[in-house]
Each structure stands twice: as C-alpha cells, then as structure tokens.
Scaffold this motif. Sequence first.
Motif, mmCIF file in Angstrom:
data_model
loop_
_atom_site.group_PDB
_atom_site.id
_atom_site.type_symbol
_atom_site.label_atom_id
_atom_site.label_comp_id
_atom_site.label_asym_id
_atom_site.label_seq_id
_atom_site.Cartn_x
_atom_site.Cartn_y
_atom_site.Cartn_z
ATOM 1 N N SER A 500 0.845 -1.177 -0.051
ATOM 2 C CA SER A 500 -0.123 0.020 0.220
ATOM 3 C C SER A 500 1.060 1.118 0.087
ATOM 4 O O SER A 500 1.570 1.585 -0.835
ATOM 5 C CB SER A 500 -0.916 0.011 1.193
ATOM 6 N N ALA A 524 0.053 -4.030 -3.948
ATOM 7 C CA ALA A 524 -1.364 -3.252 -3.903
ATOM 8 C C ALA A 524 -0.845 -1.646 -3.513
ATOM 9 O O ALA A 524 -1.176 -0.903 -2.609
ATOM 10 C CB ALA A 524 -2.138 -3.684 -2.669
ATOM 11 N N HIS A 560 -1.549 -6.594 -7.476
ATOM 12 C CA HIS A 560 -2.531 -5.785 -7.341
ATOM 13 C C HIS A 560 -3.858 -6.757 -7.214
ATOM 14 O O HIS A 560 -3.816 -7.422 -8.310
ATOM 15 C CB HIS A 560 -2.544 -4.696 -7.931
ATOM 16 N N GLY A 561 -5.061 -6.435 -6.426
ATOM 17 C CA GLY A 561 -6.053 -7.150 -6.702
ATOM 18 C C GLY A 561 -7.049 -6.245 -7.667
ATOM 19 O O GLY A 561 -7.156 -5.140 -7.631
ATOM 20 N N ASP A 564 -9.479 -4.134 -5.927
ATOM 21 C CA ASP A 564 -8.860 -3.258 -4.674
ATOM 22 C C ASP A 564 -9.954 -1.752 -4.715
ATOM 23 O O ASP A 564 -9.726 -1.004 -5.717
ATOM 24 C CB ASP A 564 -7.396 -2.932 -5.110
ATOM 25 N N ILE A 569 -6.257 -0.232 -9.402
ATOM 26 C CA ILE A 569 -5.545 -1.333 -10.234
ATOM 27 C C ILE A 569 -5.185 -0.443 -11.551
ATOM 28 O O ILE A 569 -3.921 -0.844 -12.168
ATOM 29 C CB ILE A 569 -6.302 -2.501 -10.348
ATOM 30 N N ARG A 594 -9.973 -9.744 -6.019
ATOM 31 C CA ARG A 594 -9.107 -9.505 -4.723
ATOM 32 C C ARG A 594 -8.938 -8.065 -4.400
ATOM 33 O O ARG A 594 -8.830 -6.860 -5.257
ATOM 34 C CB ARG A 594 -7.710 -10.104 -4.760
ATOM 35 N N GLY A 595 -9.384 -7.622 -3.046
ATOM 36 C CA GLY A 595 -9.479 -6.340 -2.569
ATOM 37 C C GLY A 595 -7.979 -5.729 -2.321
ATOM 38 O O GLY A 595 -6.830 -6.148 -2.423
ATOM 39 N N HIS A 596 -8.175 -4.897 -1.381
ATOM 40 C CA HIS A 596 -6.838 -4.359 -0.798
ATOM 41 C C HIS A 596 -6.482 -5.015 0.407
ATOM 42 O O HIS A 596 -6.237 -4.646 1.547
ATOM 43 C CB HIS A 596 -7.306 -2.657 -0.270
#
Length: 617
Positions: A500, A524, A560-561, A564, A569, A594-596
């Motif tokens: 992040s 991410a 990266h998701g 997200d 992304i 897929r998220g963060h």
Amino acid sequence: MYRLALVIGFWLSFSALANSLQVVSELPKIDGKKDPFIATLAKHKFAQKYDFDNTFCEVPDVSYYVGYHHSGLYIAIETSDDSVRYHKRGFLYGDGFKVMVGPSTATSRAAEFIELAFSPTNINSDKPQEKYISSYNGDGRARKLSSLTQVAAGTTEHGTFFESLISWQDVYPYQPVFDGKLNLNIYFAKGLTSLNGERVTKGFSIVHDEGIWDEAIAYRLLRPFELEADTDSVKYHPNFKFNNRTQVTGNPISIKLASTAKRDEYSWGIKHKSGEFIQNTSVTWQKHDSATLQTVGLEPGVYQLELCLRNKCVINEFALLPEFDIEAETSQLLAKEALDNGLRNRLLFQLEGITSQILGLKPYEISGQLIDDILSLKTELSSLRSGKSISPHLTKPHRRAFRSRLDGSLQPYSIKLPENFDPEKKYPLMVFLHGSGIDDLSQLNASRSDGSFIEIAPSGRDKFYAYAYYQSEIDINEAIDDVSSHFLIDQHNIFISGFSMGGYGALLTYYRNPEKFSGVAVFAGHPNLANEWLGKADFPNFLKTDSLEKFRDKPVFIYHGEADPALDIKLMQQFSAKLESIGANVTTSFVPERGHVYQDTETHRRFSEWLQGNLAR
C-alpha cells in the motif's frame, strides 16, 4: 396559544427522544431480523450524507436505532435496499458500519475513543474481518473484539437490516449508567451502483467527521445520547468500573459501582484471565457506591473481578504490574562497557518503550503485553547481571534499535531471521515497508520473502506521508546499515518491497538509492501516492517516463487485486506498461476479485520464484 404550546411541547418531547438512549429490557437476538422491541425505539435519520463524487442509479432510505441493554449497546441500521452487499471492508465500501464511542468533552472532539468496524458477511474466509476495533485512542491498530459483541445483517419485507450488540466490556470504560449519557457517532457505508454500472459507496453519519475515513485525523467527533430515566433493568444490575484499572502488585485498586443494592447483596470473586478461581478475594467498602480491592499476595498478571447481584454477574479485567526500577536498570546497562552495542541498543530501546507505555497508560487501561514485556526484560537483565550470555540471534520476529545519526535518538526496526539461522553464513536481505496508519510492529509475522532472506521492516519515521520526506529515507538506510553491522548481509542481494503506502515508499526508496537494491516489489501500491496525498507535485510520479529511467533493466514485481477499492489497479497497470516500455524486467500478478489485502498464496509462490531468479550469484 394552546396550539403553539402543543407544538412546542411536541418538539421538546421529540428532541428529547431524538437524543435519548432508550432502555431495551430484553436481550437482543442478533440475527439480522427485527425483534419486536424495535417498535419501542426511536427511529433516527442520519444527519450527514456523503456522495464522494459518485452518481447513483437509486439511493435507498436509511435509518438507525440505538438502545441500552445492561449487557451492551444495541445499534441497528435499516435501509429500503432489497439486498445486502458483502465486502471484506464493508465499513468503508459497503455494506458495513463504524461505531465510535468516547468521553464527553467541551468541544465534542474526543482524542480518546474506541472505533469499532463492522462488515457483516456470509463468506467464511472473511469472518475474521467481520468485527474488530479499528482504532483505539487514535492509534489505528486493529484489535479483536470479544465473542460477546455480535453483528449480523439480513433482509426484511421492507429492505435490509443491520444490527449489533456491542458488549460494554469491549468499550470499557464508556458505560452510560455511570454518568447518564453515552457519546457516540455511527457511520454507515452503503454499496450502490453508479449510473455507469460501477460499484460505488454512499455514506451516512450522525455527526460529520472526516476522521472516520481519514486515519491521519487523531480525534473523533461525537454526539451525546442521554440514558433514559432509571429502570429496574439498570438500577439492579451489578455494573462497576475501576478508578485505576492497572496497579503495581500489592497496591489497592478502587472500584465504582452503579447499582444501588445493599452491600450484603453483592458477592465478589477474582479469577485468573485463564478462568481459574482465586479464593481469597478481599474487598473493602468505602461508601454505598465505592469499594477497594486489595491485591496483596497476587502475582503480576491480568485478572478478572466478578461482581454478582441477584443472580446477575458482571466481569471486568484489571492488571497488576511487576515492580521494576527502570532508572537503575538503565544506569547499569549504560555502565556495561563490554556489552555488544546492538544488544545494548535493543535493551535500552525496550526500557524506553516500557517507560513510555507506563507513563501513557490511562487510568482505565490494562496491558497484558506490557506485563509480559516487563517480565521478559527483567529476565534478560537478570541474566546479564549473573554473567549469562544473551543470544542476539532470535529467529522469531522482534525489534532491534539503532542510535540515529539524524538526532541521536534510538530508532526501531523489526527483524526476522531465517529458520536454522547460521551466524557464519551470508544472507540476502529483504526490506519491507509498512502501510499507512501503522508501524513496523507485526509486519514480519507473515513471510515477506521466501524464507532464505533476513527480513527487516523499518519504522521509517512515517505513518501517513508516503515515505516522501527525507527523514524516512535516512531511517530506512540506517536500519539497513545497522542490520549489516551485526549480521552477514550479502550487499549484492538487497531487495526493497512494501504494501500500500509502503509500495510507493519502496519505489521512492529505490529511486533515490538505485545502487543499493537488486530489485523492488510493490504490493497493492500506487505510482503517484505522495503527490496525491500531500497535495504537491514535486515528488516522483512513476507514471512519468522521466522518473522511470533508473528502473531500466531492473527486476520489478507488482501485485494488485483487481477489486481493490482503495488504490486503483488501473494506475498500477499503466505503471507496469510504462516500465516495460523503458526496458524494466516486470513480473505482475493482477488477481481477479481480490481487494486491498496482502498477496494470495499463488502470488507469494510466484514472488518467491522471482526472488530466487533475480539473486546475484
């Protein structure tokens, strides 16, 4: 005149009801369905609404209820939408909510507060993130909630229904029975569909407070709710709290009671936190609403005090610290001239940390970890005094410290050595940068390499500024220098990575020190985070070609998701394409749905292969 009096009387009664924390006499059943008692609670409209520059196909009606039960705070949110939208971070992206509880202040701003995050879900893998404390007194560090706090969501004939019963133990010491009111805010995030078909969020809150989603704001704005007039449900329940919840062993702890029963109606008992009962409870009454708990004979640790009244019992925890002369221990450490400097710095930093924790401990706080830290450090220092050696080669994640050349302070970093660590062997180094709102603690509990690296997580002197300022670069480099001075590090195989905010920090650290690192990994992340967050345009923007030349022929790993919601992304896909165009060796893992969150198992496997494939032999 009579009609005006009626109107004024109605307005005053409605206003009082709107600010009232009504008593719920029956234990709420938390299942996402409306219990009959809901009809007795006032239905409130959220005063604040947030579009976040989104457009919506349709916006549902949203209302909330609050109620007091002697076991906890009841919160319910009702919408006219016909379905619940599940998301791991539903409290931000829908459907979910946050509840902020804190003390009464003159300005309604509370620097001390408990922020709880709820993301009801029907997905088993997301259950661990369904409920937790997301910030405590502004620290932004997640904590578990007890099983007594429950949350659920469901559909009704009128729409969707979200509810929670928050145990008073989980929001200690904020119990309205003691001062007649509770100061709180509720933020509800509803997941909706935009006019162009994208999933977007609309927010609702009682009080406007940007701190709900801006973790850099260290206070919360709260609204007082007055507890409904005394009822038997409140009056005869054995509620109590400690005036000083943590003491040094042997010292008494004072207690305040809220119920008004006679002394001989109460029964007391002490248990270890493990549940083991201790027979010799000693409580001395001061007045009808106060008592003193004697702690002589109890060892350091966390205990439970149980108070029972008319077959109803309440348990609150208290803590006893070991005696510890910090000044004397510090002087002895400084006097040991032959002591390894790395070990000395670690122990001095631990002493500083324990001092800071004790001085910063609020009267209502306990810390089992602080007790463990003191006992562990006392054991190490005792070993030193007796001439025993202390191994500097701990393989579990732990903190070291260095004396910074920037200002002379002791600065921490976390380190994890490989299993079967050999001090005579040279190891590659993985540097991992943490995300926003947190620090290096716990960052290495999960593997950040393939198990054959020494891993470090610098603090970076940063929580919210994307590692953009040079004190962060200095801290990272000094952490690398320190680990290199105490362990055999292969200087040709140092990799920088981060999650992040730390992903941008990894890019920036590499950009400023390309000769130091063999490769960079971004998990991410965001290619232009510093400029977007800090409102400037003078930090490197890695979407611009002139910032990418230093990456030519260098290995870069990007995860990266695709779902997200925090960091787009598309920006990392653009960044990846630009890297490839200038000749960087890019490996990507863009994961659908897929998220963060941290990388999945398959991405970690590919990352391990990437590391081994890019080691200088």
